[in-house]
Every structure is written in C-alpha cells, then in structure tokens.
Write a protein that holds these residues in place. Structure first.
Motif, PDB file in Angstrom:
ATOM      1  N   TYR A   1     -10.277  37.418  19.924  1.00 15.08           N
ATOM      2  CA  TYR A   1      -9.494  38.227  20.936  1.00 15.08           C
ATOM      3  C   TYR A   1      -9.681  39.692  20.871  1.00 15.08           C
ATOM      4  O   TYR A   1      -8.749  40.610  20.548  1.00 15.08           O
ATOM      5  CB  TYR A   1      -8.057  37.920  20.218  1.00 15.08           C
ATOM      6  CG  TYR A   1      -7.481  36.703  20.663  1.00 15.08           C
ATOM      7  CD1 TYR A   1      -8.159  35.561  20.442  1.00 15.08           C
ATOM      8  CD2 TYR A   1      -6.229  36.424  21.045  1.00 15.08           C
ATOM      9  CE1 TYR A   1      -7.616  34.200  20.656  1.00 15.08           C
ATOM     10  CE2 TYR A   1      -5.568  35.154  21.153  1.00 15.08           C
ATOM     11  CZ  TYR A   1      -6.303  34.118  20.947  1.00 15.08           C
ATOM     12  OH  TYR A   1      -5.851  32.660  21.114  1.00 15.08           O
TER      13      TYR A   1
ATOM     14  N   LYS B   1     -11.620  32.902  19.459  1.00 14.36           N
ATOM     15  CA  LYS B   1     -12.451  32.675  20.645  1.00 14.36           C
ATOM     16  C   LYS B   1     -12.381  34.173  21.197  1.00 14.36           C
ATOM     17  O   LYS B   1     -11.860  34.991  20.915  1.00 14.36           O
ATOM     18  CB  LYS B   1     -12.109  31.744  21.666  1.00 14.36           C
ATOM     19  CG  LYS B   1     -10.792  31.900  22.082  1.00 14.36           C
ATOM     20  CD  LYS B   1     -10.246  30.665  22.984  1.00 14.36           C
ATOM     21  CE  LYS B   1      -8.567  30.635  23.057  1.00 14.36           C
ATOM     22  NZ  LYS B   1      -8.182  30.370  24.450  1.00 14.36           N
TER      23      LYS B   1
ATOM     24  N   GLY C   1      -3.590  31.782  17.553  1.00 12.29           N
ATOM     25  CA  GLY C   1      -4.642  32.810  17.971  1.00 12.29           C
ATOM     26  C   GLY C   1      -3.789  34.074  17.791  1.00 12.29           C
ATOM     27  O   GLY C   1      -3.653  35.019  16.751  1.00 12.29           O
TER      28      GLY C   1
ATOM     29  N   THR D   1       0.434  29.684  18.769  1.00 17.70           N
ATOM     30  CA  THR D   1       1.153  30.636  18.192  1.00 17.70           C
ATOM     31  C   THR D   1       2.810  30.431  18.460  1.00 17.70           C
ATOM     32  O   THR D   1       3.665  30.144  17.707  1.00 17.70           O
ATOM     33  CB  THR D   1       1.091  31.965  18.184  1.00 17.70           C
ATOM     34  OG1 THR D   1      -0.308  32.245  17.768  1.00 17.70           O
ATOM     35  CG2 THR D   1       1.901  32.942  17.541  1.00 17.70           C
TER      36      THR D   1
HETATM   37  C1  LIG Z   1      -6.608  25.237  23.186  1.00 17.16           C
HETATM   38  C2  LIG Z   1      -5.942  26.321  22.645  1.00 17.16           C
HETATM   39  N1  LIG Z   1      -5.170  26.278  21.452  1.00 17.16           N
HETATM   40  C3  LIG Z   1      -4.732  27.251  20.758  1.00 17.16           C
HETATM   41  C4  LIG Z   1      -4.856  28.427  21.480  1.00 17.16           C
HETATM   42  C5  LIG Z   1      -4.195  29.848  20.810  1.00 17.16           C
HETATM   43  O1  LIG Z   1      -3.097  30.258  21.601  1.00 17.16           O
HETATM   44  P1  LIG Z   1      -2.393  31.502  21.003  1.00 17.16           P
HETATM   45  O2  LIG Z   1      -3.246  32.847  20.990  1.00 17.16           O
HETATM   46  O3  LIG Z   1      -1.196  31.632  21.903  1.00 17.16           O
HETATM   47  O4  LIG Z   1      -1.747  31.131  19.559  1.00 17.16           O
HETATM   48  C6  LIG Z   1      -5.409  28.790  22.503  1.00 17.16           C
HETATM   49  C7  LIG Z   1      -5.632  30.115  23.172  1.00 17.16           C
HETATM   50  O5  LIG Z   1      -5.418  30.168  24.435  1.00 17.16           O
HETATM   51  C8  LIG Z   1      -6.023  27.595  23.205  1.00 17.16           C
HETATM   52  O6  LIG Z   1      -6.818  27.755  24.460  1.00 17.16           O
END
Ligand SMILES: Cc1ncc(COP(=O)(O)O)c(C=O)c1O
Length: 394
Positions: free
Chosen positions: A60, A56, A241, A224
């Motif tokens: 990033y 998304k 992410g 993550t």
């Molecule tokens: C619903 C959801 N899942 C997974 C993630 C991935 O998180 P990260 O960047 O900490 O891996 C996000 C990121 O904000 C998220 O909103």
C-alpha cells in the motif's frame, strides 16, 4: 474455455523505487515500523485468529520489502500479494512465511510461481489443469493452492453454479493440494446484511465441496473492516491490509490503530502576490488580498492528487494552509498568508501529523481522499515511486 498456451515461460521483472540515497529533494515518505508492529498486534488481538498481511501494491505504498520483513518478524503468519512479481520480490528479500498470490492472473509464469514457492488462488479449471501439468512435468511434490469462491463480488472466484464441476476437475489432479478456501467482501464497511449473505453463501459452498470429498485446512474472508466489525467473518485467518497501515475507513469506534505513513516536504520558494494576481497553470486561483504563497517540491507525479487543486490542505508550522491553484506534476502552491513566520526550508506535511510553533494538526488519508473524491487506499498507494521511503523506529 482454455486459453492458448503461449510460448516460453514468462520472466517476471520488478520496477525500482527511489531509495533514500537517491534523494536530493526534501520530499519523502516516513514509515514508522513500530506503528506497523503495533497495528499487527492490535488486529491480531481483536481478530483472535492469525493475521495474514496484505502487502500488494508495494505494501500500500509503504515499501513491500521493509514492511514484509518487519511484519514477518512481528508475527504475521502469512502474506498476501496481488501479483507474482510482488511475491518474488518478497521471497528475494528473504521472506519465508506463506505468500498467497491473489490477483487470479498467472499468465505463463507457473514455473516462477513454483520456483519461489508462492501459493496461487485459483478460480478457473484451466488454471487447475495448466498448473497441475507444470507440477507433473517437474515431478515435484504436490503444490498447495487456495480456491476462491465468488459469493457476491463478481470479479474473480468460482461461481456457486460451477462449483461442482470445478471440484471434479480439482479432484482429478493430485499434483495440487487444496489448502484453503477464500472469498472477498464487497461492502464490509458499509453493508452488514450483504456481509451476512456472502458468509451464508460461503458456508453453503464449503459444505458442498466437503460433500464432494474435498478437504482443506483454512477458510478466510475478512479484510480489515470485516475483521473489525463482523466477528463471524474472522474464520481461520484474516487478510488485513489498510488496518496494518493504521486506518479503518468506514468502521466507527476504532481507536487503537496508528497511521504508519507520513509524507513531508519543505518550502522551496516564497513570494508575495498582489490582490488580483493568479497562481499556477490555467490561473485557477486568483488572490483576493495580498497573499503569501509558498511552493513545495511535490506534485501529482509524486502522488499529490491533482483533484486537490484549490481544495486540499497541507500543514506548515503546525497549522493548515490551503493548496491554491492547480497542483502540477512536480510542484504545488499553498497560501500561507495566515501562517505567520514561514521561511524557506520550513517543513510541509502533506499526509500525517505535524507539531509546530503555531499548533499541531493531522491530515489523515481519509480526509485527503474525501477532498480528492477518492479513497484512503488510493491515497496511500498513489505516493509514487520517486518519493523515497525513510523507515523509522519511532
Ligand atoms: C482479496 C483481498 N483480501 C483482503 C484485502 C485487504 O483489504 P483491506 O485493505 O480493506 O484490509 C484486499 C484488498 O483490497 C483484497 O483484495
């Protein structure tokens, strides 16, 4: 309550980001595709379950199309985005793996979602009804959906108290095929007991839905930090992410990830200030000695946070130089008095590593975030669309 059905179906547009061919300024973000591939492989190895890449907010800030194509080819089994328009952008770029649209808001854009074969995450009964109606009108096959359970984040998701009625509505709509159940952690990097509590709630919700006759292929929860630090959270797939981009904020002992983004510019102006002279808007920096001040063509309009004024650093000739004065929209001043030999055209690194004649050093997104009162996610996504992304294989 069912929100009113608004007029015509929405047409979803996507904004445009600066491309390398548009770039006159030397300010640019360099994205390492090999680091992205390496991080995906490393996270998949650790997780032991398929990785769905969370791309998304323009992956990033790394550029969703190039990143998605790279990671899909490298074995990412699915992609998660927040917005329908992000999903459409990836389908139009040729991505074929499942794309999960997680933000929970679909407005009037079900036709676009169906046409591009995007998978929504539902958590309201009015969404179940209106999507099912759209599928029925098209006389198409059942459309796959994931359902989000609120286990403690309290933003989106079906609250446990409403699960039974939600399941009842879902069962009445064979136009929708339940493919997955998901939840999201509030504090995966900092609060292990809360992760366990959320997982217990997720397990209970799963059992209840099964008792109510619902079936699904996958359950997923881990971001993550959770996939790295909480084996129990890995379930059937993980949604990674920030780790794909080489960072694991708040998780100790992770050494195998490689930052994928480096942001660099160049010195475009140099001057010597007498002691007592000031720099920039509001004259917030005043030289206490004769000082050499370099200007770089990057400011808060590019994502170099104004919170770094008189606090942050950059790298020049392999050495740290402090940001002095207020970061302005397009320009930033740095004090290079202690960096001998600086000339116009020298590279300035704002994020990432630099090797130079005076040494080598790294400015991580976490460090920059800490200086600016922010988080690494915001530093990366904040690099604005006027900074062209250059993709590299090394
Ligand atoms: C619903 C959801 N899942 C997974 C993630 C991935 O998180 P990260 O960047 O900490 O891996 C996000 C990121 O904000 C998220 O909103």
């Amino acid at each position: 309550m069912t929100p009113p059905i608004t007029s015509a179906p929405a047409r979803v547009l996507t904004p445009r980001r600066a491309a390398p061919a548009d770039s006159v300024r030397p300010t640019r973000a360099e994205i390492s595709l090999s680091h992205l591939r390496h991080n995906l492989t490393e996270l998949a190895r650790i997780a032991g379950t398929p990785v769905w890449s969370v791309l998304k907010a323009d992956a990033y800030g790394h550029g969703a199309k190039a990143v998605a194509r790279t990671l899909e080819r490298a074995g990412s089994r699915g992609i998660c985005v927040a917005l329908i328009e992000e999903g459409i952008e990836l389908r139009e770029a040729g991505v074929v793996v499942p794309i999960l649209v997680m933000s929970g808001h679909y407005g009037n854009a079900w036709p676009e979602l169906l046409r591009h074969e995007l998978t929504p995450v539902l958590s309201r009964v009015d969404q179940v009804r209106s999507l099912a109606e759209e599928v029925r009108e098209r006389a198409g096959p059942a459309h796959g959906v994931h359902v989000k359970i609120d286990t403690g984040m309290a933003r989106l998701g079906v609250p446990p108290s409403e699960l039974e009625s939600f399941a009842g509505v879902l069962r009445q709509h064979p136009e929708l095929r339940l493919e997955g159940l998901m939840t999201h952690f509030a504090s995966a990097e900092s609060d292990a007991p809360f992760v366990e509590l959320q997982l217990d709630r997720f397990d209970r919700a799963t059992r209840l839905l099964e008792q109510l006759g619902l079936r699904f292929r996958v359950r997923h929860a881990a971001n993550t930090a959770a996939l790295l630090a909480h084996p129990r959270a890995r379930l059937d797939l993980v949604r990674a992410g920030i780790g794909l981009f080489g960072l694991a904020p708040g998780v100790a002992g992770v050494s195998g990830l490689r930052p994928a983004m480096r942001v660099r510019s160049e010195v475009i102006s140099l001057r010597t200030l007498a002691a007592g002279a000031s720099v920039g808007y509001g004259a917030t920096f005043r030289a206490t000695r004769e000082s050499r001040i370099a200007t770089l063509p990057m400011g808060y309009g590019d994502g170099l946070s104004r919170a770094l004024s008189n606090r942050g650093h950059v790298l020049v000739r392999g050495r740290r130089a402090p940001i002095v004065g207020a970061v302005s929209m397009d320009l930033t001043s740095v004090d290079v008095t202690d960096v001998p030999g600086v000339q116009i055209g020298d590279e300035v690194v704002v994020l990432g590593s630099q090797e130079g004649p005076l040494g080598s050093d790294t400015l991580s997104a976490e460090e920059i975030a800490a200086h600016g009162g922010s988080i690494a996610w915001e530093v990366l996504t904040g690099i604005s669309r006027r900074v062209p992304r250059f993709y590299r294989e090394d």
